[in-house]
Design a protein around this motif. Structure first.
Motif, PDB file in Angstrom:
ATOM      1  N   PRO A 119       2.013  27.734-133.882  1.00 10.90           N
ATOM      2  CA  PRO A 119       1.961  27.454-135.786  1.00 10.90           C
ATOM      3  C   PRO A 119       1.405  26.263-136.142  1.00 10.90           C
ATOM      4  N   GLY A 120       0.556  26.236-136.918  1.00  9.67           N
ATOM      5  CA  GLY A 120       0.182  24.550-137.642  1.00  9.67           C
ATOM      6  C   GLY A 120       1.069  24.125-138.235  1.00  9.67           C
ATOM      7  N   PRO A 121       0.633  23.216-138.729  1.00  8.74           N
ATOM      8  CA  PRO A 121       1.100  22.424-139.573  1.00  8.74           C
ATOM      9  C   PRO A 121       1.346  22.528-141.034  1.00  8.74           C
ATOM     10  N   GLY A 122       0.660  23.534-141.272  1.00  4.55           N
ATOM     11  CA  GLY A 122       0.776  24.258-142.630  1.00  4.55           C
ATOM     12  C   GLY A 122       2.631  25.170-143.011  1.00  4.55           C
ATOM     13  N   ALA A 123       2.420  25.638-141.763  1.00  4.50           N
ATOM     14  CA  ALA A 123       3.203  27.034-141.205  1.00  4.50           C
ATOM     15  C   ALA A 123       4.770  26.081-141.219  1.00  4.50           C
ATOM     16  N   VAL A 124       4.860  25.049-140.637  1.00  2.00           N
ATOM     17  CA  VAL A 124       5.748  24.276-140.750  1.00  2.00           C
ATOM     18  C   VAL A 124       6.384  23.291-141.668  1.00  2.00           C
ATOM     19  N   GLY A 125       5.079  23.296-142.523  1.00  2.00           N
ATOM     20  CA  GLY A 125       5.917  22.829-144.278  1.00  2.00           C
ATOM     21  C   GLY A 125       5.818  23.448-145.245  1.00  2.00           C
ATOM     22  N   ASP A 126       5.859  25.076-144.824  1.00  2.00           N
ATOM     23  CA  ASP A 126       6.245  26.076-145.438  1.00  2.00           C
ATOM     24  C   ASP A 126       8.080  26.526-144.901  1.00  2.00           C
ATOM     25  N   SER A 127       8.110  26.364-144.090  1.00  5.21           N
ATOM     26  CA  SER A 127       9.734  26.851-143.617  1.00  5.21           C
ATOM     27  C   SER A 127      10.317  25.348-143.527  1.00  5.21           C
ATOM     28  N   PHE A 128       9.899  24.630-144.238  1.00  2.12           N
ATOM     29  CA  PHE A 128      10.728  23.541-144.736  1.00  2.12           C
ATOM     30  C   PHE A 128      10.652  23.227-145.890  1.00  2.12           C
ATOM     31  N   LEU A 129      10.267  23.121-146.470  1.00  2.53           N
ATOM     32  CA  LEU A 129       9.672  24.179-147.629  1.00  2.53           C
ATOM     33  C   LEU A 129      10.959  24.953-148.553  1.00  2.53           C
ATOM     34  N   ASP A 130      10.798  25.910-147.805  1.00  2.73           N
ATOM     35  CA  ASP A 130      11.906  27.383-147.169  1.00  2.73           C
ATOM     36  C   ASP A 130      13.741  26.602-147.253  1.00  2.73           C
ATOM     37  N   LEU A 131      13.648  25.675-146.465  1.00  2.00           N
ATOM     38  CA  LEU A 131      14.740  25.171-147.103  1.00  2.00           C
ATOM     39  C   LEU A 131      15.067  24.216-148.110  1.00  2.00           C
ATOM     40  N   TRP A 132      14.377  23.414-148.141  1.00  3.53           N
ATOM     41  CA  TRP A 132      14.588  22.856-149.472  1.00  3.53           C
ATOM     42  C   TRP A 132      14.733  23.596-150.727  1.00  3.53           C
ATOM     43  N   TYR A 133      13.917  24.224-150.848  1.00  6.87           N
ATOM     44  CA  TYR A 133      14.490  25.146-152.376  1.00  6.87           C
ATOM     45  C   TYR A 133      15.649  26.066-152.525  1.00  6.87           C
ATOM     46  N   ARG A 134      15.893  26.061-151.021  1.00  2.00           N
ATOM     47  CA  ARG A 134      17.485  26.919-150.723  1.00  2.00           C
ATOM     48  C   ARG A 134      18.326  25.589-150.505  1.00  2.00           C
ATOM     49  N   GLY A 135      18.193  24.350-151.097  1.00  3.16           N
ATOM     50  CA  GLY A 135      19.087  22.966-150.683  1.00  3.16           C
ATOM     51  C   GLY A 135      20.074  22.968-149.177  1.00  3.16           C
ATOM     52  N   GLU A 136      19.559  22.971-148.310  1.00  2.89           N
ATOM     53  CA  GLU A 136      19.653  23.507-147.076  1.00  2.89           C
ATOM     54  C   GLU A 136      19.186  22.221-146.435  1.00  2.89           C
ATOM     55  N   VAL A 137      18.211  20.693-146.861  1.00  2.07           N
ATOM     56  CA  VAL A 137      17.795  20.115-145.639  1.00  2.07           C
ATOM     57  C   VAL A 137      18.736  19.285-145.168  1.00  2.07           C
ATOM     58  N   PHE A 138      19.179  18.568-147.012  1.00  2.82           N
ATOM     59  CA  PHE A 138      20.472  16.900-146.692  1.00  2.82           C
ATOM     60  C   PHE A 138      21.518  17.442-145.905  1.00  2.82           C
ATOM     61  N   SER A 139      22.442  18.864-145.933  1.00  2.00           N
ATOM     62  CA  SER A 139      23.083  19.583-145.182  1.00  2.00           C
ATOM     63  C   SER A 139      22.550  19.372-144.588  1.00  2.00           C
ATOM     64  N   VAL A 140      22.334  20.164-143.854  1.00  3.24           N
ATOM     65  CA  VAL A 140      22.092  20.432-142.029  1.00  3.24           C
ATOM     66  C   VAL A 140      21.866  18.528-141.453  1.00  3.24           C
TER      67      VAL A 140
END
Length: 344
Positions: A119-140
């Protein structure tokens, strides 16, 4: 009665012509009266010492030499302008990241690999935003970083005295030196199954894998640094009364600091790698969601964007620790030894 020869007689002139001109007064090397006078600094040299000629005493020359040596030892420190810092420190890595992203997007757009595999950078960015909106980025991130830092601190507390012991006690070095080298070359992932069986599927297994991976690197780095300490430093320390633990603290460790710091950097790298291997294999809800579990969850779900996101986050954490912790320490050590001219 024998005649007395005068200085103006032919014989006397012949003898004077064959004689060394510098031997006239019994002092070899004495300049004639009309010889030119050399002037160096404020002291005139005409074959006699400056003190005898009425010039500066020898103490003045000694003070000048000492001032010159002090000037040579002084390290010029200058403040680098912000524009130069931006140009030399910030701009090159930013351009490198932009180039990598452009190359990544170009390969993806060219269709060299299927989208589900690359997948391209856009798909990886969407995956990051999904974690961000669920509040899991900092906990991970915190789950893995806290484990890594705590395990590294424990490895530091164990590896430092072990390295000193191996470096200074010959029987211990003969017994444990090859073992430490072998443990350092052993892949950390090999300890994960054994740690799970010994300690169970919990955080203790994670820390055990970190210790087994980092302690040999820290100890070997300190041993290498101690081996490069000049013996003169140790003799000077003993002369001043720095023996035992005081000598190790005030003489041995500061002198071995460059090698020790290299061992610390390598020890952190082994800690981080060991933790990622342990989280990747020992995946369990009881352990919490770390970067290794995030990577494994992406593999199980065949979500390549999630896998690439986990890889990028692991890389970012490693780079951040190096820039925030080890690079400032390295610059400070180099500056204290006069090897870093400019200041930040």
């Amino acid at each position: 009665m024998a005649s007395t020869e005068t200085a103006g007689s032919p014989r006397a002139g012949t003898e004077d012509a064959g004689r060394d001109p510098s031997a006239g007064s019994g002092l070899r090397g004495t300049a004639p009266a009309d010889a030119p006078v050399e002037q160096t600094g404020h002291t005139q040299h005409s074959g006699h010492s400056g003190h005898a000629d009425g010039g500066d005493p020898p103490g003045g020359d000694l003070a000048g030499v000492e001032a010159g040596l002090d000037a040579l030892e002084a390290v010029p420190v200058r403040r680098v302008p912000p524009s130069q810092v931006l140009r030399d420190k910030v701009l090159p890595p930013v351009l490198a990241v932009v180039l990598v992203l452009a190359l990544w997007q170009g390969v993806h757009a060219a269709g060299v690999f299927p989208d589900y595999k690359f997948p391209g950078p856009g798909a990886v960015g969407d995956s990051f935003l999904d974690l961000w909106y669920r509040g899991e980025v900092f906990s991970v991130l915190w789950t893995s970083v806290s484990r890594g830092l705590l395990g590294f601190a424990a490895s530091l507390a164990i590896g430092t005295p072990l390295g000193l012991l191996v470096a200074r006690v010959r029987p211990v070095r003969a017994a444990l030196g090859p073992v430490l080298s072998g443990l350092q070359s052993l892949p950390s992932v090999a300890w994960v199954p054994a740690a799970i069986i010994w300690l169970g599927l919990d955080s203790r297994a994670m820390y055990a894998v970190i210790l087994l991976g980092a302690v040999p690197s820290i100890a070997n780095g300190l041993v290498s640094g101690v081996d490069q300490v000049p013996p003169l430093y140790l003799r000077a320390g003993r002369t001043l009364g720095a023996t035992g633990l005081a000598g190790a603290r005030h003489v041995l460790l500061p002198a071995a600091l460059p090698g020790y710091l290299a061992g610390l950097k390598q020890g952190w790298a082994f800690s981080w790698r060991s933790l990622m291997a342990a989280e990747l294999i020992a995946s369990s809800p009881d352990l919490g969601l770390g970067l290794g579990q995030l990577l494994e969850n992406g593999r199980v779900a065949s979500d390549m964007a999630r896998v690439e996101l986990a890889i990028l986050l692991i890389l970012v954490v490693g780079i951040a620790i190096d820039l925030l912790v080890f690079s400032p320490l390295e610059r400070r050590v180099l500056r204290s030894r006069g090897l870093l001219v400019t200041a930040r």
